[in-house]
Enzyme design. Sequence first.
Site, mmCIF file in Angstrom:
data_model
loop_
_atom_site.group_PDB
_atom_site.id
_atom_site.type_symbol
_atom_site.label_atom_id
_atom_site.label_comp_id
_atom_site.label_asym_id
_atom_site.label_seq_id
_atom_site.Cartn_x
_atom_site.Cartn_y
_atom_site.Cartn_z
ATOM 1 N N HIS A 26 37.275 56.786 77.245
ATOM 2 C CA HIS A 26 37.978 58.023 77.553
ATOM 3 C C HIS A 26 37.737 58.535 78.971
ATOM 4 C CE1 HIS A 26 38.410 57.565 73.333
ATOM 5 N NE2 HIS A 26 37.288 58.164 72.998
ATOM 6 N N ASP A 93 42.905 55.318 71.118
ATOM 7 C CA ASP A 93 41.965 56.155 70.376
ATOM 8 C C ASP A 93 42.485 56.483 68.976
ATOM 9 O OD1 ASP A 93 39.432 57.397 70.141
ATOM 10 O OD2 ASP A 93 40.298 59.351 70.549
ATOM 11 N N ASN A 98 39.459 64.220 65.340
ATOM 12 C CA ASN A 98 39.304 65.559 65.903
ATOM 13 C C ASN A 98 37.839 65.948 65.802
ATOM 14 O OD1 ASN A 98 39.375 68.197 66.697
ATOM 15 N ND2 ASN A 98 40.879 68.848 65.192
#
Length: 149
Positions: A26, A93, A98
Site C-alpha cells: 500500500h 487489496d 476495513n
Amino acid sequence: MYTSLAVIAGIRDLVLASDVPVVFDHFGGANAALGMDQPGFGDLLDLLRSGKAYVKISAPYRASTHGPDYADVAPYARALIGANADRVVWGSDWPHPNAVRSTGRKATDITPPLQVDDGRLLNQLPVWEPDAAVRKKILVDNPARLYGF
C-alpha cells in the site's frame, strides 16, 4: 509488510543488509495529504533503487480520501515506479478489509469489507504509468519473479 513510512525509515539499514526481499504494501504507508517530502518516503525510494525492496502500488484509498480515482496518489505511484520499475507490483487489496477503528467498535469486531471498484482502481495504472511495457513488468514480470510463478 503493511507498515508505515516511519517504520520503513527505522528498518532501512536492516533491509539493505538483508538477503531476503521485502515487500511493502500500500504505497509503503504514504499519506498523500502529507506531501512527497514526508518523512520516510525518501527511504522507501532509496530501498527501491537499491533493489532490496519491492512496493505494492495497491489500495490507494489507504493513502488518500480523494476517491474514487485518488488523483493525489498519482505522484507517489510515479515516483515509486520511477525509482525502480523492476521492484513495483500492483495489487487490488481485495476483499478490501476495513481496519479503520471507530467509536464503539472493538478490534475483534467483524466488519464488512470496503466497497471498492477494482476495475476502476486498475484503470489508474495507465494514468500512473503510460508505458505498456512498464505496466507489463508491474502486472506480470515482477510478481512472477518475486513470487516464483
